[in-house]
Design an enzyme around this catalytic site. Structure first.
Site, PDB file in Angstrom:
ATOM      1  N   PRO A  25      -3.565   3.023   1.791  1.00  0.00           N
ATOM      2  CG  PRO A  25      -3.677   0.970   0.582  1.00  0.00           C
ATOM      3  CD  PRO A  25      -4.110   2.535   0.552  1.00  0.00           C
ATOM      4  CB  THR A  27       2.986  -1.062   5.290  1.00  0.00           C
ATOM      5  OG1 THR A  27       2.127  -2.000   4.708  1.00  0.00           O
ATOM      6  CG2 THR A  27       3.774  -1.914   6.472  1.00  0.00           C
ATOM      7  CD  GLN A 103      -3.430  -2.879   0.554  1.00  0.00           C
ATOM      8  OE1 GLN A 103      -2.349  -2.710   1.606  1.00  0.00           O
ATOM      9  NE2 GLN A 103      -3.455  -2.396  -0.414  1.00  0.00           N
ATOM     10  CG  HIS A 176      -1.495  -5.096  -1.796  1.00  0.00           C
ATOM     11  ND1 HIS A 176      -1.483  -4.500  -2.922  1.00  0.00           N
ATOM     12  CD2 HIS A 176      -0.902  -4.462  -0.937  1.00  0.00           C
ATOM     13  CE1 HIS A 176      -0.438  -3.858  -3.059  1.00  0.00           C
ATOM     14  NE2 HIS A 176      -0.124  -3.705  -1.577  1.00  0.00           N
ATOM     15  N   GLY A 177      -3.734  -6.581  -4.850  1.00  0.00           N
ATOM     16  CA  GLY A 177      -3.173  -7.245  -6.189  1.00  0.00           C
ATOM     17  C   GLY A 177      -2.192  -6.525  -6.747  1.00  0.00           C
ATOM     18  CB  ALA A 178      -1.115  -3.238  -6.499  1.00  0.00           C
ATOM     19  CG  HIS A 179       2.214  -1.745  -4.561  1.00  0.00           C
ATOM     20  ND1 HIS A 179       1.662  -1.116  -3.387  1.00  0.00           N
ATOM     21  CD2 HIS A 179       1.705  -0.913  -5.748  1.00  0.00           C
ATOM     22  CE1 HIS A 179       1.078   0.283  -3.738  1.00  0.00           C
ATOM     23  NE2 HIS A 179       1.095   0.174  -4.960  1.00  0.00           N
ATOM     24  CE1 TYR A 181       5.262  -6.455  -0.964  1.00  0.00           C
ATOM     25  CE2 TYR A 181       3.706  -4.644  -1.472  1.00  0.00           C
ATOM     26  CZ  TYR A 181       4.704  -5.182  -0.908  1.00  0.00           C
ATOM     27  OH  TYR A 181       5.559  -4.170  -0.155  1.00  0.00           O
TER      28      TYR A 181
HETATM   29  C1  LIG Z   1       4.794   4.606   4.369  1.00  0.00           C
HETATM   30  C2  LIG Z   1       3.977   3.987   3.297  1.00  0.00           C
HETATM   31  C3  LIG Z   1       3.601   2.667   3.435  1.00  0.00           C
HETATM   32  C4  LIG Z   1       2.958   2.063   2.515  1.00  0.00           C
HETATM   33  N1  LIG Z   1       2.123   0.909   2.626  1.00  0.00           N
HETATM   34  C5  LIG Z   1       1.304   0.376   1.528  1.00  0.00           C
HETATM   35  C6  LIG Z   1       0.615  -0.516   1.891  1.00  0.00           C
HETATM   36  O1  LIG Z   1       0.754  -1.288   2.975  1.00  0.00           O
HETATM   37  N2  LIG Z   1      -0.230  -0.854   1.010  1.00  0.00           N
HETATM   38  C7  LIG Z   1      -0.220  -0.393  -0.188  1.00  0.00           C
HETATM   39  O2  LIG Z   1      -1.046  -0.838  -0.958  1.00  0.00           O
HETATM   40  N3  LIG Z   1       0.458   0.608  -0.450  1.00  0.00           N
HETATM   41  C8  LIG Z   1       1.357   1.007   0.460  1.00  0.00           C
HETATM   42  N4  LIG Z   1       1.855   2.201   0.224  1.00  0.00           N
HETATM   43  C9  LIG Z   1       1.711   2.950  -1.134  1.00  0.00           C
HETATM   44  C10 LIG Z   1       0.507   3.922  -0.910  1.00  0.00           C
HETATM   45  O3  LIG Z   1      -0.578   3.406  -0.846  1.00  0.00           O
HETATM   46  C11 LIG Z   1       0.649   4.909  -2.218  1.00  0.00           C
HETATM   47  O4  LIG Z   1       0.367   4.331  -3.339  1.00  0.00           O
HETATM   48  C12 LIG Z   1       2.051   5.546  -2.543  1.00  0.00           C
HETATM   49  O5  LIG Z   1       2.398   6.115  -1.452  1.00  0.00           O
HETATM   50  C13 LIG Z   1       1.724   6.736  -3.601  1.00  0.00           C
HETATM   51  O6  LIG Z   1       0.731   7.775  -3.221  1.00  0.00           O
HETATM   52  P1  LIG Z   1       1.206   9.293  -2.630  1.00  0.00           P
HETATM   53  O7  LIG Z   1       1.937   9.608  -3.994  1.00  0.00           O
HETATM   54  O8  LIG Z   1       0.048   9.716  -2.543  1.00  0.00           O
HETATM   55  O9  LIG Z   1       2.114   8.969  -1.432  1.00  0.00           O
HETATM   56  C14 LIG Z   1       2.724   2.996   1.420  1.00  0.00           C
HETATM   57  C15 LIG Z   1       3.270   4.213   1.147  1.00  0.00           C
HETATM   58  C16 LIG Z   1       3.945   4.888   2.117  1.00  0.00           C
HETATM   59  C17 LIG Z   1       4.300   6.293   1.989  1.00  0.00           C
END
Ligand SMILES: Cc1cc2nc3c(=O)[nH]c(=O)nc-3n(C[C@H](O)[C@H](O)[C@H](O)COP(=O)(O)O)c2cc1C
Length: 356
Positions: A25, A27, A103, A176-179, A181
């Site tokens: 996912p 954003t 998501q 979305h239970g992560a990050h 939030y």
């Molecule tokens: C531009 C961008 C937007 C993101 N937006 C979300 C989001 O909306 N929801 C989410 O759970 N993670 C979001 N993430 C995190 C990614 O889903 C992912 O967990 C993170 O980029 C690590 O993976 P990677 O190393 O393959 O980039 C975002 C990451 C990027 C780069």
């Protein structure tokens, strides 16, 4: 180690996925007043299905018109117009033999007041992140601790948004239970110091997640998927371990595995990093506690990392590589040497530049 598992089918409930690759996912902040993404953002998702990805995730869709929004230009799935805008996108993803998952999230204390319709910040407790909001360069506002009314109202937003996704034809919905939030804020003692039934022990901190899952699961038909995303890290105060200990984390996974979810999506900085001062990764610690299929994400950028990540998970998700490289699936199939993208390069996601 290289195997062909990455390009083998995977049976996920009633779905047969053509390979083990999903786009994480992401954003995009492209939605103007109507909370509908720009056409090129929709097109990007369909293109990734055409590029061979079997699971296409939406960006994080906000769950209400009140306090859920954390970033400008986020999208909703709450009006007929918003739902109808997604229908052809989902349809086009299906035509490529891929599945679409929406998501949804509430940002909780990570709110940005100016973009939040209610101009109100709510969270489990009145504790704000230590770091400033990198987008506004100002401190995050101190949130109001949520009342029972707020809790019920927010859960209803998740339910309504899930209904919108089902109406739009999505194959699954991710909570979305992560990050760091809102749901993660309840799960973590770093942001939750409540003394009522939503705070204290792991079980009590889990209660909000449980109530969201329970309510959402009632509107998910039997033939669709319900996913829960989890992480030990948050967007703010990135160095903090949100679960603090392996035992806390594993207890949450154990509780999740009793819930009506079909997949646990584990988000990491680095899929191969050892977690909680153990010699095991997040995926391994998760696998120890549950039989539920696992998605793994974080730092997977070439064939070797994808193969290795898949040893302890069922599906790999890529964010930056699939954002920036339209040929990623084919290039990892052919084991091409690939570069690892940096976070700064991914900020192109928030511009009006059309991604290939
Ligand atoms: C531009 C961008 C937007 C993101 N937006 C979300 C989001 O909306 N929801 C989410 O759970 N993670 C979001 N993430 C995190 C990614 O889903 C992912 O967990 C993170 O980029 C690590 O993976 P990677 O190393 O393959 O980039 C975002 C990451 C990027 C780069």
């Amino acid at each position: 180690m290289s195997s062909d598992k990455l390009f083998t089918q995977f049976n996920l409930k009633n779905f047969t996925l053509k390979n083990r690759i999903g786009v994480a996912p992401m954003t995009r902040m492209s939605a103007a007043k109507k909370s509908i993404p720009r056409q090129d953002v929709f097109d990007f998702l369909v293109r990734r299905a055409k590029n061979g990805v079997s699971i296409i995730y939406t960006e994080a869709i906000i769950t209400d018109y009140e306090s859920a929004q954390g970033y400008p230009g986020q999208s909703r799935m709450l009006t007929q117009k918003q739902i109808d805008a997604w229908k052809p996108v989902v349809n086009d993803i299906h035509k490529e033999g891929s599945i679409a998952i929406m998501q949804m999230f509430h940002c909780g204390r990570m709110a940005w007041l100016d973009v939040n319709p209610s101009n109100r910040v709510i969270a489990p407790s009145s504790i704000r992140p230590k770091q400033d909001n990198p987008l506004t360069e100002a401190p995050y506002p101190t949130p109001e601790s949520m009342s029972q009314f707020d809790i019920d109202h927010v859960i209803n937003g998740f339910v309504e948004t899930a209904k919108g996704a089902i109406e739009a034809g999505f194959d699954g919905v991710e909570i979305h239970g992560a990050h760091g939030y809102l749901i993660n804020q309840f799960l973590s003692s770093y942001s939750n110091n409540r003394t009522d039934e939503y705070g204290g022990s792991v079980l009590k901190r889990f209660r909000f997640a449980h109530e969201v899952i329970e309510a959402v699961s009632k509107v998910i038909p039997e033939d669709r998927l319900l996913v829960f995303r989890i992480s030990d890290w948050g967007i703010a105060d990135m160095d903090v371990s949100l679960f603090k200990t392996k035992d806390d984390y594993q207890e949450v996974v154990k509780l999740l595995s009793k819930e009506p979810i079909d997949i646990l999506s584990v988000s990491t900085y680095e899929y191969n990093q050892k977690a909680f001062a153990t010699d095991k990764t997040m995926a391994q610690l998760t696998r120890e506690m549950t039989e539920i299929p696992i998605f793994i994400c974080g730092g997977i950028f070439d064939r070797a990392s994808a193969d290795e990540a898949l040893e302890d998970a069922d599906i790999v998700l890529s964010g930056k590589s699939l954002l920036l490289n339209p040929n990623w699936v084919e290039e990892i199939r052919s084991k091409k040497a690939l570069k690892r993208y940096q976070s700064e390069e991914a900020s192109i996601a928030y511009t009006e530049e059309v991604l290939p």
